[in-house]
Design a protein around this motif. Structure first.
Motif, PDB file in Angstrom:
ATOM      1  N   ASP A  45      86.738  48.518  41.633  1.00 14.61           N
ATOM      2  CA  ASP A  45      86.809  49.439  42.823  1.00 14.61           C
ATOM      3  C   ASP A  45      88.402  50.032  42.315  1.00 14.61           C
ATOM      4  O   ASP A  45      88.573  51.147  42.652  1.00 14.61           O
ATOM      5  N   THR A  46      89.138  50.275  40.933  1.00 14.94           N
ATOM      6  CA  THR A  46      90.857  50.542  40.348  1.00 14.94           C
ATOM      7  C   THR A  46      90.001  52.038  39.316  1.00 14.94           C
ATOM      8  O   THR A  46      90.900  52.796  39.551  1.00 14.94           O
ATOM      9  N   LEU A  47      89.211  51.854  38.893  1.00  9.71           N
ATOM     10  CA  LEU A  47      88.900  52.860  37.522  1.00  9.71           C
ATOM     11  C   LEU A  47      87.426  53.202  38.065  1.00  9.71           C
ATOM     12  O   LEU A  47      85.990  52.540  38.027  1.00  9.71           O
ATOM     13  N   HIS A  48      86.800  54.656  38.224  1.00  6.72           N
ATOM     14  CA  HIS A  48      85.989  54.906  37.690  1.00  6.72           C
ATOM     15  C   HIS A  48      85.524  56.333  37.016  1.00  6.72           C
ATOM     16  O   HIS A  48      86.524  57.002  36.521  1.00  6.72           O
ATOM     17  N   ASP A  66      82.941  58.901  35.379  1.00  5.31           N
ATOM     18  CA  ASP A  66      81.599  59.432  35.851  1.00  5.31           C
ATOM     19  C   ASP A  66      81.167  60.184  34.347  1.00  5.31           C
ATOM     20  O   ASP A  66      81.807  59.752  33.158  1.00  5.31           O
ATOM     21  N   SER A  67      80.228  60.612  34.258  1.00  9.63           N
ATOM     22  CA  SER A  67      78.928  60.699  33.798  1.00  9.63           C
ATOM     23  C   SER A  67      79.711  62.505  32.707  1.00  9.63           C
ATOM     24  O   SER A  67      79.086  62.495  31.175  1.00  9.63           O
ATOM     25  N   GLY A  68      80.974  62.692  33.342  1.00  8.26           N
ATOM     26  CA  GLY A  68      81.361  64.019  32.396  1.00  8.26           C
ATOM     27  C   GLY A  68      82.298  63.583  31.390  1.00  8.26           C
ATOM     28  O   GLY A  68      83.085  64.349  31.425  1.00  8.26           O
ATOM     29  N   GLY A  69      82.982  62.448  31.469  1.00  7.33           N
ATOM     30  CA  GLY A  69      84.218  61.896  30.811  1.00  7.33           C
ATOM     31  C   GLY A  69      85.033  62.073  31.853  1.00  7.33           C
ATOM     32  O   GLY A  69      86.510  62.229  31.634  1.00  7.33           O
ATOM     33  N   LEU A  70      85.015  62.306  33.324  1.00  9.20           N
ATOM     34  CA  LEU A  70      85.790  61.900  34.208  1.00  9.20           C
ATOM     35  C   LEU A  70      87.223  60.633  34.675  1.00  9.20           C
ATOM     36  O   LEU A  70      85.706  60.148  35.055  1.00  9.20           O
ATOM     37  N   VAL A  71      88.030  60.807  34.350  1.00 12.41           N
ATOM     38  CA  VAL A  71      88.433  59.322  34.586  1.00 12.41           C
ATOM     39  C   VAL A  71      88.835  59.076  36.029  1.00 12.41           C
ATOM     40  O   VAL A  71      89.806  59.891  36.191  1.00 12.41           O
ATOM     41  N   THR A  72      88.353  58.506  36.842  1.00  9.85           N
ATOM     42  CA  THR A  72      89.459  58.274  38.202  1.00  9.85           C
ATOM     43  C   THR A  72      89.963  56.706  38.558  1.00  9.85           C
ATOM     44  O   THR A  72      89.744  55.884  37.961  1.00  9.85           O
ATOM     45  N   LEU A  73      91.792  56.565  38.622  1.00 12.54           N
ATOM     46  CA  LEU A  73      91.918  55.693  38.932  1.00 12.54           C
ATOM     47  C   LEU A  73      92.618  55.498  40.288  1.00 12.54           C
ATOM     48  O   LEU A  73      93.592  56.513  40.817  1.00 12.54           O
ATOM     49  N   ILE A  74      93.332  54.743  40.429  1.00 12.39           N
ATOM     50  CA  ILE A  74      94.247  53.839  41.183  1.00 12.39           C
ATOM     51  C   ILE A  74      95.211  53.141  41.479  1.00 12.39           C
ATOM     52  O   ILE A  74      94.377  52.007  41.016  1.00 12.39           O
ATOM     53  N   THR A  75      96.113  53.259  42.086  1.00 12.71           N
ATOM     54  CA  THR A  75      97.371  52.759  41.671  1.00 12.71           C
ATOM     55  C   THR A  75      97.220  51.327  41.817  1.00 12.71           C
ATOM     56  O   THR A  75      96.503  51.101  42.934  1.00 12.71           O
ATOM     57  N   PRO A  76      97.867  50.432  41.346  1.00 16.22           N
ATOM     58  CA  PRO A  76      97.353  48.869  42.711  1.00 16.22           C
ATOM     59  C   PRO A  76      97.891  48.723  43.646  1.00 16.22           C
ATOM     60  O   PRO A  76      97.302  47.657  44.226  1.00 16.22           O
ATOM     61  N   ASN A  77      98.708  49.613  44.505  1.00 15.31           N
ATOM     62  CA  ASN A  77      99.180  49.656  45.864  1.00 15.31           C
ATOM     63  C   ASN A  77      98.565  50.608  46.764  1.00 15.31           C
ATOM     64  O   ASN A  77      98.781  51.081  47.533  1.00 15.31           O
TER      65      ASN A  77
END
Length: 1121
Positions: free
Chosen positions: A727-730, A732-743
Motif C-alpha cells: 500500500d506504500t509502494l507501487h 507500474d509497467s513503465g518503471g515509474l515507482v510511487t512511494l508514500i512516506t509512513p506518515n
C-alpha cells in the motif's frame, strides 16, 4: 674534472645566468639513471668506470633490486666550458607509469629537461606523457637518443639502416611535439576569436543605428601559418640532439664532428653543421658536398663521416675482437689505453676506455645543456603568469602588488629587499643519521691524542685493579658504567624520530636564509583578501592567524641536495634548487612559501596517474594501532601520489597508483614509518552501478517477445512488495515507482533513465566545474554576492551547451533547464530531474542569468524549499550507494514526476515554517540527513508555543521521512530497470616481439582483456598492442606477463575509464531456447555476478548462494576395507 668542493658550488649559486635547473625524463628502462651516472662521474663523485653500473641516484634498496627509479632525486654539478663556469641542478626522475607523480614534482622546479629515448624502442607511451608534462609546465626540452649500441649489437643494422631508423625516431618525437603546439595555437586562436566577437557585440550595442558592413568574409585559417615553430622541433643541426650510448660511455652531437672534420678536410664548420644531418653526400672527385644522396644511391654525410666510424670501432673491438685493427684505431684516434684494459676479457671494458676519451657522453650532453637550455633569468613571462593565476582567476584580475611580483620572478633577483618566493613540490623523508648535523666528522690531531691518553689511562687503571682486587679502586669502571646508562635509556627516544622530512623546493625570488620566518600559502589563499585583512608592511615574523589559508613557519635548516647526501647551507639565492628542513608541521605535500602576503599560491601540480588501487591496512597486533596511524600519516606526507583515508567502516585505506607503487608504500610503512608488522587486505576494487536500456535480444540472440517483458515486470513487482508493504509502494509497467512516506503526508514518484554514455563522461570530466557551480548556487541561496570570474562563467555556459547538444530527442526535451541536482556528493555523474508539474524552482544554472527571474523563482519556491533540500538529500544518499552492492551509481538520471505534500497547516502560520526552513536550507547535506534531523527538533516546541498551529506537529518528521522515502524510491526505480555493473578499466600498452605475440594474447584473454588495436613499429620487429583490461583482473598481471613471455614484453597500465559489463548479474534463463542452451541451473560463470558477490561479501552484505548443491553420500575409505 676533479671533485668539486662546497665553497665552489656556493659561489656559483650567486650567478643565476650560469645556473641550469634540469631534469631527465623518459620511459621506463630507457637509460635515465645511467646517463645521470655519466654526468655525476664528471665531478669525481663516483668513478667513471662505475658509471652506469652503480646507479648512484637510485639510493633506495628496492630501486637497486628492481632496477627502476622510484623517486626523483637531485644533485648539483659543476661544469667548466672554456672560461665560463656553470652550476647544474640535475634531477633524475622515474619512468614507470606508477611514479609519474614524481615526474610532475621534478618538472615544476626545472627550466629545462633532457628527454631520453631508447634507439630500439623509440617513442613509448610514457615518453609522450613526459613530453606533455614538460609542455604543460612551459619548460624547454633537449633530446638524447640513447642505446645506439643496441642497433649494432642486437638488431645488427648496417650504418645506412641505422640512419633511416634514427630519422624515424626524430620524426615520431617531433610529431608529438607538433601536436601539442598545434592544440595550443588553436586554443589561443579560439580565445582571440571570442574576444573579437565580444568587442563586435559591444560596438553593435553602442552604435545601434550603424549597421555593420556586409563585406566581412569568414577567416578559416587556424593561425598555424603565422605561429613561429622554428625553435620547437628537435633537429641535430640545431644542436638540441645528442646520439649516445650511456652504458658504453660515448655520445656526440653533430657540432663535435663538424669541428673534427673542418680541421681535417678544410671545409668550414658552419657548412658541415648544416649538411652533416640531411640528404647530403660528399662528391670526392669534385670535392663538393652535394644534395640528393638518396635519389643517387649515395651514402649520406652522417653515415659516411660519423656512423661508419662508430660501426667499424664496434666491429673491431666487440664483434671480431681484432687486435691489429684495434691498435690502428687507437693510433688514428690518438687515444692511449691502459694495458690491463687491452688484456681484459670483456670487450666492453676496452670499448668504454676508448670511447670515454674519444667521445665522452658527459661532454656532449653538458655542452648541449649549457648552450640550449634556459637559465632562471630567461624564464618566459607566460610561464610566470600561468604559475601565479590559481583557480579560475586570470593574472590581470590579481591585485597590483601581486602583479608587481612578476618582475622579481623574471629577474630572479636576490637583493636584500626582494620578496622571497619559494615553491615546495614535495616532502621526502630521510634518516636522521643522514643529516649533516648528525654526520660523524673526522677527528683532529689534538682529539686523537686526547683519546689515546684516555685509553692508556684506562688500561693502566684496569691493570692495577687486577693486581689488588681487595682494595677496590675500580671506581673509574663504575663511572664508565654510569655514564653509559643514560645512553641506553635515551635510545627509544631516538628510535621514535628516525625519519626527518625535508622539503624539495626551489627559490624563485629573493634569498632564503636559515631560520627565516615565512608565510605558508595554502592552495585556496586569496592574495586580495590577505592584503585587505593584514596591516600594511606586516611580515612573517609577526605571526598572523586570522587570515584563512595563511600560516607562518620558520625554515630551520637549508640543504644542498647531493644525491644520497645533504650539505648544510646558510643561505640560498634565487634560481636554485634546495632542501628545507623544519617544515613538516606546516606543509603536507606541496606549498608556496613567501615573505610577501601579496604572493598568490602557485597552481597545483598536474598529476598524470590517478590513484585507483585501494587496500585496507591493519597491524598484526592490535595494540600497535597508534603506531600504524602515525606511520600512515608520515607516508601520506612523504608520497606525492598516495592517499590515506579512514572509511565509514573504520578501515584504514591506502590508495595508490598501481601495483608497484602499492608494494613500495607497504614496504615503506613496514620498514621506515610505522616499523611494525602489518597485514594488507586484497585490493579493494572500485565498481559503479548503472542502468541500461532494455535489451532487444536475449542471451541466445533471439528477439524478445512481449510476454518476456511482462514476466520481468511481474518479477520486479514481487521483489519490491517483499521489501515493503504494497500500500506504500507501487511500480507500474513503465518503471515509474510511487512511494508514500509512513506518515502518509508525502508521495514521491520517481523514474530511473539511463544517461547517454557521452553525457556520463562529460559529467565525470567536469566534476570540478560542477563543484564550483554548486558552491556558487549555495552562496546565491544564502543571499551572498559572489564575484565570479569571466572564465568560470564561460566554462559553465560551455558545459550547459554541451549537455543540451548531447541530450536530444523527445525524452530529453528541456531536461537541462530542469536539472535539480547532480550526485553523489553534489558533483557526481548522475542527474536529478525536476519533472513535477507546476513546480518552478531556481535553476541550477541561475548564476548565468543573474537577473530578476532568479528572484521571482526563489519567491515562488520559498514555501516548500526546505523539503526541496530533503528530496535532494535522498537522491544524494541513493546515488552514493546503489542497491546491487552499495557502490556509487554512475550514468543514471532520476526523474521526479510527482511530489505531493498534504500539509494541513493554516496559511496564516506558514511564515513560521519558512523561518525554520532557513536553518536546514543553510545546512549542506552530503550523504547524510543528520543536520536536517537536528534542525527539525525545535519544530514541535514551536508548535507547542502556538496552540493554534497544533496541526503543524507533523512537520518535524516529514523532512527525515521524505529523505528516506526519496532514497527508497530511487533504489526501487533503479531496480525496475535492467541493472548492470561498471568496472574500472586500464589501458594496457604492450611492446612485444613477433615470437611472443601469441602468449601476449593468451594472457590478455585469460584476464578478460580486450585488444583495441595492434601495429607493427616501422623498421623493427616490435609490435605495439593497445588493450583494455579490468582493474579487477590486473593484480599479478605484470608478473604473469613477464613469466609467460620470458621477460620479452612488459605492460604499462594506466587508468582509463569506466565500462559497463554486458552480462546481467541477476539473469536467469526464462525462454525455452535459453533453457536448452544454458540448462536449468545456468551455472556457467557470470562475470558480473562474481564481481558483485565478491564486493557484497567484503562489505558483509547478504550473498545469495547455496553452500552445498546436489550433495551425495560418499563412503569413507574405512568402510571399503
Amino acid at each position: 674534472m676533479g671533485p668539486t668542493n662546497l665553497e665552489k658550488i656556493i659561489a656559483l649559486q650567486r650567478n643565476p645566468a650560469n645556473i641550469r635547473n634540469l631534469c631527465i625524463l623518459a620511459h621506463v628502462d630507457h637509460g635515465k639513471t645511467t646517463l645521470a651516472d655519466c654526468l655525476v662521474a664528471t665531478n669525481g663523485i663516483i668513478s667513471s668506470r662505475l658509471a652506469g653500473k652503480l646507479r648512484y641516484l637510485d639510493s633506495r634498496e628496492d630501486e637497486q633490486i628492481r632496477g627502476i627509479t622510484m623517486k626523483s632525486s637531485a644533485i648539483s654539478l659543476h661544469y667548466r666550458n672554456g672560461d665560463q663556469e656553470y652550476l647544474l641542478n640535475l634531477i633524475d626522475s622515474p619512468g614507470h607509469v606508477d611514479f609519474s607523480s614524481e615526474v610532475s614534482t621534478a618538472v615544476r622546479l626545472c627550466d629545462g629537461a633532457i628527454i631520453v629515448i631508447d634507439a630500439v624502442e623509440g617513442v613509448c607511451p610514457q615518453t609522450q606523457v613526459v613530453l606533455r608534462q614538460a609542455w604543460l609546465e612551459n619548460i624547454k626540452p633537449v633530446l638524447v637518443i640513447n642505446k645506439i649500441d643496441r642497433l649494432i649489437v642486437e638488431l645488427k643494422l648496417t650504418s645506412q639502416e641505422a640512419y633511416a631508423h634514427l630519422q624515424k625516431i626524430l620524426e615520431q618525437v617531433n610529431a608529438v611535439t607538433g601536436n601539442l603546439f598545434t592544440s595550443k595555437v588553436l586554443e589561443e586562436r579560439a580565445e582571440q576569436q571570442e574576444q573579437q566577437e565580444q568587442q563586435q557585440e559591444e560596438q553593435k550595442g553602442e552604435n545601434d543605428s550603424e549597421t555593420l558592413s556586409g563585406d566581412q568574409v569568414y577567416d578559416w585559417s587556424a593561425g598555424l601559418e603565422e605561429a613561429d615553430d622554428s625553435q620547437l622541433y628537435f633537429s641535430p643541426d640545431q644542436g638540441n640532439v645528442v646520439f649516445a650510448s650511456a652504458i658504453d660511455g660515448w655520445g656526440f652531437s653533430i657540432q663535435q664532428f663538424a669541428h673534427i672534420y673542418s680541421q681535417r678536410m678544410g671545409i668550414k664548420a658552419e657548412v658541415l653543421l648544416k649538411t652533416l644531418w640531411g640528404d647530403f653526400y660528399l662528391n670526392a672527385k669534385a670535392k663538393k658536398i652535394m644534395k640528393g644522396a638518396q635519389a643517387k644511391g649515395k651514402k649520406q654525410l652522417f653515415v659516411q663521416l660519423v656512423l661508419d666510424n662508430i660501426w667499424s670501432l664496434y666491429d673491431a673491438v666487440v664483434i671480431r675482437r681484432d687486435k691489429e685493427k684495434v691498435e690502428k684505431v687507437l693510433t688514428s684516434l690518438g687515444v692511449k689505453v691502459l694495458a690491463r684494459d687491452l688484456r681484459h676479457s670483456d670487450p666492453k671494458v676496452l670499448l668504454s676506455a676508448i670511447c670515454s676519451q674519444w667521445l665522452p657522453v658527459s661532454q656532449a650532453v653538458l655542452l648541449m645543456v649549457c648552450e640550449k637550455l634556459p637559465s632562471p633569468l630567461e624564464m618566459v613571462a607566460e610561464r610566470v603568469e600561468k604559475l601565479m593565476s590559481v583557480g579560475a582567476r586570470r593574472f590581470d584580475s590579481l591585485p597590483e602588488q601581486t602583479q608587481e611580483l612578476k618582475k622579481a620572478f623574471l629577474q630572479s633577483s636576490s637583493g636584500e629587499n626582494d620578496p622571497l618566493i619559494v615553491f615546495v613540490s614535495k616532502m621526502f623523508a630521510v634518516d636522521t643519521k643522514a643529516l649533516p648535523q648528525k654526520r660523524q666528522r673526522p677527528l683532529t690531531q689534538e682529539e686523537m691524542t686526547q683519546r689515546r691518553e684516555l685509553a692508556r689511562q684506562r688500561h693502566a687503571d684496569r691493570m692495577s685493579s687486577e693486581r689488588t682486587p681487595q682494595e677496590g679502586p675500580p671506581a673509574p669502571l663504575n663511572t664508565a658504567k654510569v655514564e653509559s646508562l643514560p645512553l641506553k635509556e635515551s635510545k627509544p627516544e631516538e628510535e621514535v624520530e628516525q625519519q626527518t622530512f625535508i622539503a624539495f623546493a626551489r627559490v624563485y625570488s629573493g634569498v632564503a636564509k636559515k631560520g627565516q620566518r615565512v608565510f605558508v600559502l595554502g592552495p585556496k589563499y586569496d592574495p586580495a583578501h590577505g592584503l585587505s585583512t593584514l596591516p600594511e608592511g606586516v611580515g612573517a615574523s609577526d605571526c598572523v592567524t586570522e587570515v584563512p589559508h595563511l600560516s607562518c613557519c620558520s625554515m630551520e635548516s637549508l640543504y644542498l641536495l647531493m644525491g644520497r647526501e645533504l650539505e648544510e647551507l646558510e643561505e640560498v639565492p634565487a634560481g636554485n634548487v634546495l632542501g628545507i628542513g623544519g617544515l613538516e608541521e606546516s606543509v603536507l605535500k606541496s606549498a608556496t612559501l613567501s615573505t610577501s602576503p601579496a604572493c598568490p599560491p602557485f597552481i597545483p601540480l598536474n598529476f598524470e596517474a590517478t590513484p585507483i588501487v585501494r587496500v585496507a591496512i591493519e597491524p598484526k597486533h592490535p595494540s600497535e594501532m597508534p603506531k600504524l596511524v602515525r606511520g600512515m600519516r608520515l607516508l601520506n606526507q612523504a608520497d606525492p601520489c598516495a592517499e590515506v583515508l579512514i572509511q565509514e567502516t573504520g578501515e584504514h585505506v591506502l590508495v595508490t597508483a598501481g601495483e608497484v607503487h602499492l608494494q613500495r608504500c607497504l614496504d615503506d610503512l613496514r620498514d621506515r614509518f610505522a616499523k611494525i608488522e602489518i597485514s594488507a587486505s586484497k585490493p579493494i576494487i572500485p565498481f559503479r552501478e548503472t542502468v541500461v536500456r532494455p535489451p532487444k535480444v536475449d542471451m541466445v540472440n533471439e528477439d524478445l517477445g512481449k510476454q518476456h517483458k511482462v514476466a520481468i515486470i511481474h518479477q520486479v513487482k514481487e521483489e519490491a512488495s517483499q521489501g515493503r508493504s504494497s500500500d506504500t509502494l507501487h511500480v507500474d509497467s513503465g518503471g515509474l515507482v510511487t512511494l508514500i512516506t509512513p506518515n502518509r503526508l508525502a508521495t514521491v514518484s520517481v523514474r530511473a533513465i539511463p544517461l547517454p554514455e557521452e553525457v556520463t563522461s562529460l559529467l565525470e570530466r567536469s566534476a570540478e566545474l560542477i563543484r564550483t557551480l554548486e558552491q556558487i548556487n549555495m552562496s546565491l541561496r544564502e543571499g551572498k554576492s559572489l564575484d565570479i570570474s569571466h572564465r568560470t562563467l564561460e566554462a559553465i555556459t560551455g558545459l550547459k551547451a554541451q549537455l543540451e547538444s548531447l541530450l536530444q530527442g523527445r525524452k530529453w526535451r528541456n531536461a537541462v533547464e530542469h536539472v535539480w541536482a547532480f550526485g553523489p556528493r553534489r558533483y557526481g555523474p548522475n542527474i536529478l530531474l525536476n519533472s513535477v508539474e507546476g513546480y518552478q524552482r531556481p535553476s541550477v544554472w541561475q548564476c548565468l542569468d543573474r537577473g530578476g527571474k532568479a528572484g521571482e523563482a526563489g519567491a515562488q519556491a520559498a514555501a516548500i524549499r526546505d523539503l526541496d533540500n530533503s528530496v535532494v538529500s535522498g537522491f544524494q544518499l541513493a546515488t552514493l550507494s546503489g542497491p546491487m552492492c552499495e557502490e556509487p551509481l554512475m550514468g543514471v538520471c532520476f526523474s521526479v514526476e510527482k511530489w505531493d505534500i498534504q500539509s494541513s497547516a493554516p496559511p496564516q502560520h506558514q511564515d513560521s515554517l519558512e523561518e525554520d526552513s532557513i536553518s536546514s536550507e543553510d545546512s549542506k547535506v552530503e550523504g547524510s540527513g543528520e543536520t536536517l534531523a537536528e534542525g527539525s527538533i525545535d519544530r514541535p516546541l514551536q508548535a507547542r508555543r502556538r496552540p493554534e498551529a497544533a496541526s503543524a506537529d507533523c512537520y518535524g518528521p516529514v523532512s527525515g521521512q521524505l529523505i528516506a522515502a526519496m532514497k527508497e524510491a530511487c533504489r526501487h526505480a533503479f531496480q525496475a530497470q535492467p541493472q548492470r555493473l561498471m568496472a574500472a578499466m586500464y589501458t594496457c600498452e604492450i611492446m612485444a616481439t613477433a615470437d611472443v605475440l601469441g602468449r601476449v594474447y593468451g594472457v590478455l584473454g585469460k584476464r578478460e582483456g580486450r585488444v583495441l588495436h595492434e601495429e607493427m613499429k616501422e623498421g623493427t620487429g616490435m609490435f605495439i598492442i593497445k588493450a583494455a583490461l579490468p582493474v579487477a583482473e590486473s593484480f599479478g598481471f605484470a608478473d604473469e606477463f613477464r613469466k609467460k613471455t620470458s621477460g620479452l614484453a612488459s605492460p604499462q597500465l594506466v587508468f582509463s575509464h569506466w565500462e559497463v559489463i554486458s552480462s546481467d548479474p541477476y539473469w536467469v534463463p526464462t525462454t525455452e531456447e535459453e533453457y536448452l542452451h544454458f540448462g536449468e541451473k545456468a551455472d556457467s560463470a557470470n562475470q558480473s555476478l562474481k564481481y558483485m558477490n565478491a564486493v557484497r561479501r567484503r562489505k558483509g552484505l547478504y550473498v545469495e548462494e547455496k553452500i552445498v548443491e546436489h550433495a551425495e553420500k560418499q563412503r569413507t575409505l574405512g568402510k571399503n576395507k
